[in-house]
Design a protein around this motif. Structure first.
Motif, mmCIF file in Angstrom:
data_model
loop_
_atom_site.group_PDB
_atom_site.id
_atom_site.type_symbol
_atom_site.label_atom_id
_atom_site.label_comp_id
_atom_site.label_asym_id
_atom_site.label_seq_id
_atom_site.Cartn_x
_atom_site.Cartn_y
_atom_site.Cartn_z
ATOM 1 N N UNK A 11 51.788 39.185 41.086
ATOM 2 C CA UNK A 11 52.955 39.748 40.435
ATOM 3 C C UNK A 11 52.894 39.738 38.929
ATOM 4 N N UNK A 12 51.854 39.217 38.337
ATOM 5 C CA UNK A 12 51.848 38.971 36.907
ATOM 6 C C UNK A 12 51.059 39.981 36.076
ATOM 7 N N UNK A 13 50.669 41.111 36.615
ATOM 8 C CA UNK A 13 49.990 42.122 35.827
ATOM 9 C C UNK A 13 48.515 42.253 36.126
ATOM 10 N N UNK A 14 47.895 43.218 35.456
ATOM 11 C CA UNK A 14 46.507 43.565 35.731
ATOM 12 C C UNK A 14 45.536 42.425 35.433
ATOM 13 N N UNK A 15 45.743 41.706 34.342
ATOM 14 C CA UNK A 15 44.833 40.614 34.006
ATOM 15 C C UNK A 15 44.890 39.528 35.071
ATOM 16 N N UNK A 16 46.103 39.182 35.484
ATOM 17 C CA UNK A 16 46.252 38.182 36.542
ATOM 18 C C UNK A 16 45.697 38.701 37.854
ATOM 19 N N UNK A 17 45.840 39.998 38.110
ATOM 20 C CA UNK A 17 45.299 40.575 39.330
ATOM 21 C C UNK A 17 43.781 40.490 39.344
ATOM 22 N N UNK A 18 43.175 40.643 38.186
ATOM 23 C CA UNK A 18 41.724 40.485 38.094
ATOM 24 C C UNK A 18 41.333 39.051 38.436
ATOM 25 N N UNK A 19 42.121 38.093 37.984
ATOM 26 C CA UNK A 19 41.876 36.686 38.344
ATOM 27 C C UNK A 19 42.068 36.477 39.834
ATOM 28 N N UNK A 20 43.056 37.150 40.408
ATOM 29 C CA UNK A 20 43.302 37.037 41.851
ATOM 30 C C UNK A 20 42.127 37.606 42.631
ATOM 31 N N UNK A 21 41.564 38.718 42.169
ATOM 32 C CA UNK A 21 40.390 39.297 42.832
ATOM 33 C C UNK A 21 39.260 38.274 42.844
ATOM 34 N N UNK A 22 39.045 37.610 41.716
ATOM 35 C CA UNK A 22 37.976 36.601 41.640
ATOM 36 C C UNK A 22 38.251 35.443 42.594
ATOM 37 N N UNK A 23 39.500 34.961 42.623
ATOM 38 C CA UNK A 23 39.843 33.840 43.506
ATOM 39 C C UNK A 23 39.695 34.218 44.972
ATOM 40 N N UNK A 24 40.121 35.424 45.322
ATOM 41 C CA UNK A 24 40.017 35.872 46.712
ATOM 42 C C UNK A 24 38.569 36.112 47.116
ATOM 43 N N UNK A 25 37.772 36.606 46.197
ATOM 44 C CA UNK A 25 36.348 36.799 46.473
ATOM 45 C C UNK A 25 35.660 35.455 46.675
ATOM 46 N N UNK A 26 36.043 34.473 45.876
ATOM 47 C CA UNK A 26 35.504 33.118 46.064
ATOM 48 C C UNK A 26 35.906 32.566 47.425
ATOM 49 N N UNK A 27 37.161 32.774 47.801
ATOM 50 C CA UNK A 27 37.641 32.296 49.105
ATOM 51 C C UNK A 27 36.893 32.986 50.238
ATOM 52 N N UNK A 28 36.609 34.268 50.060
ATOM 53 C CA UNK A 28 35.851 35.012 51.077
ATOM 54 C C UNK A 28 34.449 34.432 51.228
ATOM 55 N N UNK A 29 33.834 34.096 50.116
ATOM 56 C CA UNK A 29 32.500 33.509 50.156
ATOM 57 C C UNK A 29 32.525 32.149 50.845
ATOM 58 N N UNK A 30 33.545 31.357 50.554
ATOM 59 C CA UNK A 30 33.641 30.007 51.106
ATOM 60 C C UNK A 30 34.011 30.000 52.586
ATOM 61 N N UNK A 31 34.862 30.967 52.991
ATOM 62 C CA UNK A 31 35.355 31.008 54.381
ATOM 63 C C UNK A 31 35.365 32.452 54.883
#
Length: 85
Positions: A11-31
């Motif tokens: 909900x916090x904008x494009x920059x935060x969404x880019x961080x969310x993409x990174x976090x979700x990609x990391x989670x995908x790699x881990x699990x």
């Protein structure tokens, strides 16, 4: 834990969404086959749309749709992309 943190970032904008993409990609790699895989992938599609990567979101959505067409998350992603530019 990553789900609630990522949901807040969406909900916090494009920059935060880019961080969310990174976090979700990391989670995908881990699990990659985790219990919340569909939810994670739907959040990833949403984060990609919000960060401006609609083509990437459509690619990820197609993967989710192919794997889990009856999932409520697939329906959510279809609705999200229907309204995307």
């Amino acid at each position: 834990r990553w789900g609630s943190t990522t949901a807040g970032r969406l909900g916090a904008g494009a920059t935060a969404s880019t961080s969310a993409v990174a976090a979700l990609t990391d989670a995908e790699r881990a699990m990659p086959h985790g219990q919340l895989r569909d939810e994670r992938d739907a959040l990833l599609v949403e984060a990609l749309v919000r960060s401006g990567d609609v083509p990437g979101a459509r690619t990820r959505a197609a993967m989710l749709e192919q794997r889990a067409p009856q999932s409520p998350q697939s329906a959510r992603v279809r609705a999200l992309l229907r309204d995307a530019p």
